[in-house]
Design an enzyme around this catalytic site. Structure first.
Site, PDB file in Angstrom:
ATOM      1  N   ASP A   4      -4.022 -15.291   7.429  1.00 20.16           N
ATOM      2  CA  ASP A   4      -2.355 -15.706   7.400  1.00 20.16           C
ATOM      3  C   ASP A   4      -1.599 -16.367   7.851  1.00 20.16           C
ATOM      4  OD1 ASP A   4      -3.277 -14.514   4.628  1.00 20.16           O
ATOM      5  OD2 ASP A   4      -1.788 -12.268   5.120  1.00 20.16           O
TER       6      ASP A   4
ATOM      7  N   ARG B 265       0.431  -0.971  -0.409  1.00 21.55           N
ATOM      8  CA  ARG B 265      -0.227  -0.233   0.243  1.00 21.55           C
ATOM      9  C   ARG B 265       1.246   1.082  -0.200  1.00 21.55           C
ATOM     10  NH1 ARG B 265      -2.338  -4.254   1.920  1.00 21.55           N
ATOM     11  NH2 ARG B 265      -4.983  -4.376   1.896  1.00 21.55           N
TER      12      ARG B 265
ATOM     13  N   ARG C  56       3.901 -19.863   3.307  1.00 21.32           N
ATOM     14  CA  ARG C  56       3.405 -19.765   5.005  1.00 21.32           C
ATOM     15  C   ARG C  56       3.389 -21.378   4.965  1.00 21.32           C
ATOM     16  NH1 ARG C  56       3.254 -14.321   5.282  1.00 21.32           N
ATOM     17  NH2 ARG C  56       1.392 -13.161   4.371  1.00 21.32           N
TER      18      ARG C  56
END
Ligand code: S3P
Length: 452
Positions: free
Chosen positions: A323, A32, A395
Site C-alpha cells: 500500500d 478485523r 493514497r
C-alpha cells in the site's frame, strides 16, 4: 489554477515536517476487530479504532446483521459478540463503499451463513476483481454470484455446507488468505482449512484469531484453521497505521530540515517494507520505544531528512509495502538516480491503477516516470508544481500532497474526498506537521495569496 474541483487539495511548495504526531488507527486491524468481535462470545472493547469510511463500512455491515455496536467515540468501540452462528439476515444490501478489504473478508465470513446477503460498493470497488475470492470459496461449496466480469455486486447464497480447503494462492494477498481462513471457521465437520501463500503477507487475521482464543496452526508454509472452536471476546488496542504514517516518513525524508516523530505505529514485520525500502534509499529512520501491544509490535518512528538514492526495490519487499508505493514513488522522484520496481502488478487493481495514475501525475510534475506492466522506473530530478488527478484514490492524493515539500510551485490534486476512507483529519494533521495544505471549499486562509 483557480478552478480546482470540490475536494481538491491545494498544497503550497516547500517547508519541512517537524514535531510529534499520531496518525489514525490501522485500517486492516480495525476491520478485523469488528469482524472477530462480532462473531465472538462476549463483549469486545476496542480502542484506537480507525474512524475512516472503510472501517465504518464494516462496522455498519455488522449492525445491519443484528450486532449491537457502541461507538466509535474517540476511537472507542464496544462490540456485543453474537457468536459464530448469531448473525442475522440484513434487510438490505450491505454497501461497502470503497472498501475492498470489507468485501473480500466478508465474502468468506458470510459464505457459510444460513441467510442470503448482497454486497455492493462504489464505482471503484465495483470494478475490482472478486474471482480471487469467489473461485476458492466455490471450491469450498459456496454459492456466490458476481457480474460476468467477476466484479461486485456479490450475491452470497446462504444455507450451503462449506467444505474445508487446502488452497495454494496464485498471488500474495492477505485479503484472499483472510477470506478463506474466515470461511474455514464455518467448514462442516471439524475439518482443517489451509492457505499457502507465495510470499508472506500481513498476518493480522491470524494474530487476532489467536487473541480471541481461536487456534491457528502453521504447517511449513501453510496457515491453517479448523472449524469447531469458538472465539472469546477480548480487548484490542489498534496501533497507528503504518500505511498512513508512510506519507509522513516520505515527507520528512525528502524535505530538508525535517525531524518528525510518528507515535505508536504498528510495526508488524509483514508491514514494514516501507521502512526497509526507505532505509535502502538512505533514509534516516530510527525505531524507538519498541513494545508489544495486544499481540502486535508497536514503536515510535523518528524520521530526519536525508539525501535519498535510487534503488532496485527487492521483490521480497513488495507484498510488505504493497500500500506504500504511491508514497515510495514520491521518494524515488526526489532521489538521486533511478529507482526500479518490478513484481508489483497487484498495484494495477487497487483503488485505482496505481502504476498508471502515479506515472501520469509524476509526468505532470516533470519527472521521468516510465510505467511497466508490473512496476515503474523513475529517474529522480526536480519536481515542478502542477495539477494531478488522484482518480479518487486516497493514497495517491496523500502521496502527491507530500511531493509539494520538494516542488518548485504549488500542486493541485483533484478528487481527494476519498482520503476520508483511511485518514480522516489528514489535512489538519499534515498542517500541524508543517505542510501548507488546504482542501477546496474548506478554508484557504493558510495559502499564500495567488500561490495556487
Ligand atoms: C489488506 C490487504 C492488502 C492491502 C489492503 C488491505 C488487508 O490487499 O492492499 O489495503 O487488510 O488484508 P491484498 O491482500 O489484496 O494485497
Amino acid at each position: 489554477m483557480n478552478s480546482a474541483h470540490p475536494h481538491a487539495f491545494l498544497v503550497a511548495p516547500g517547508g519541512h515536517l517537524h514535531g510529534s504526531v499520531r496518525v489514525p488507527g490501522d485500517k486492516s486491524i480495525s476491520h478485523r476487530s469488528i469482524m472477530l468481535g462480532a462473531i465472538a462470545e462476549g463483549t469486545t472493547h476496542i480502542t484506537g479504532f480507525l474512524e475512516g469510511e472503510d472501517s465504518l463500512a464494516t462496522l455498519n455491515a455488522f449492525r445491519q446483521m443484528g450486532v449491537h455496536i457502541e461507538g466509535p467515540h474517540h476511537g472507542r468501540v464496544t462490540v456485543q459478540g453474537v457468536g459464530l452462528h448469531g448473525l442475522r439476515a440484513p434487510s438490505a444490501p450491505l454497501n461497502l463503499g470503497n472498501s475492498g478489504t470489507s468485501m473480500r473478508l466478508l465474502a468468506g465470513l458470510l459464505a457459510g451463513q444460513a441467510f442470503d446477503v448482497v454486497m455492493t460498493g462504489d464505482d471503484s470497488l465495483s470494478r475490482r476483481p472478486m474471482r480471487r475470492v469467489t473461485e476458492p470459496l466455490a471450491q469450498m461449496g459456496a454459492r456466490i454470484d458476481a457480474t460476468a466480469a467477476g466484479t461486485p455486486p456479490l450475491h452470497i447464497h446462504g444455507g450451503t455446507r462449506l467444505q474445508a480447503l487446502d488452497y495454494v494462492m496464485p498471488m500474495a494477498s492477505a485479503q484472499v488468505k483472510s477470506c478463506l481462513l474466515l470461511a474455514g471457521l464455518y467448514a462442516q465437520g471439524d475439518l482443517t482449512t489451509c492457505v499457502t501463500e507465495p510470499a508472506p503477507t500481513r498476518d493480522h487475521t491470524e494474530r487476532m484469531l489467536r487473541g480471541f482464543g481461536y487456534p491457528v496452526e502453521y504447517k511449513s508454509a501453510k496457515v491453517c484453521v479448523s472449524s469447531g472452536h469458538r472465539l472469546t471476546a477480548t480487548s484490542i488496542d489498534v496501533p497507528a497505521d503504518i500505511s498512513s504514517a508512510a506519507f509522513f516518513m516520505v515527507g520528512a525524508s525528502i524535505a530538508a530540515g525535517s525531524d518528525l516523530t510518528l507515535e505508536h505505529v504498528g510495526i508488524n514485520p509483514t508491514r514494514t517494507g516501507v521502512i526497509n525500502i526507505l532505509r535502502l534509499m538512505g533514509a534516516n529512520i530510527e525505531i524507538l520505544r519498541e513494545r508489544e501491544i495486544g499481540g502486535e509490535p508497536v514503536a515510535d518512528i523518528r524520521v530526519r531528512a536525508s539525501r535519498l538514492r535510487g534503488v532496485v526495490i527487492p521483490r521480497d519487499q513488495v507484498p510488505l509495502a504493497i500500500d506504500e508505493f504511491p508514497a515510495l514513488f514520491i521518494a524515488a522522484a526526489c532521489a538521486d538516480g533511478e529507482t526500479v520496481l518490478t513484481g508489483a502488478e497487484e498495484l494495477r487493481v487497487k483503488e485505482s491503477d496505481r502504476i498508471q495514475v502515479m506515472a501520469d501525475g509524476l509526468l505532470a510534475l516533470g519527472i521521468d516516470a516510465r510505467p511497466t506492466p508490473d512496476g515503474m522506473i523513475i529517474r529522480g530530478s526536480s519536481l515542478s508544481g502542477g495539477r494531478v488527478n488522484s482518480h479518487g484514490d486516497h493514497r495517491i492524493a496523500m502521496a502527491f500532497a507530500m511531493a509539494a515539500l520538494r516542488a518548485s510551485g504549488p500542486i493541485v490534486i483533484d478528487d481527494c474526498a476519498n482520503v476520508a476512507t483511511s485518514f480522516p483529519g489528514f489535512v489538519e494533521l499534515a498542517r500541524r506537521a508543517g505542510l501548507t495544505i488546504d482542501m477546496t471549499g474548506v478554508d484557504h486562509s493558510s495559502l499564500t495569496p495567488g500561490s495556487i
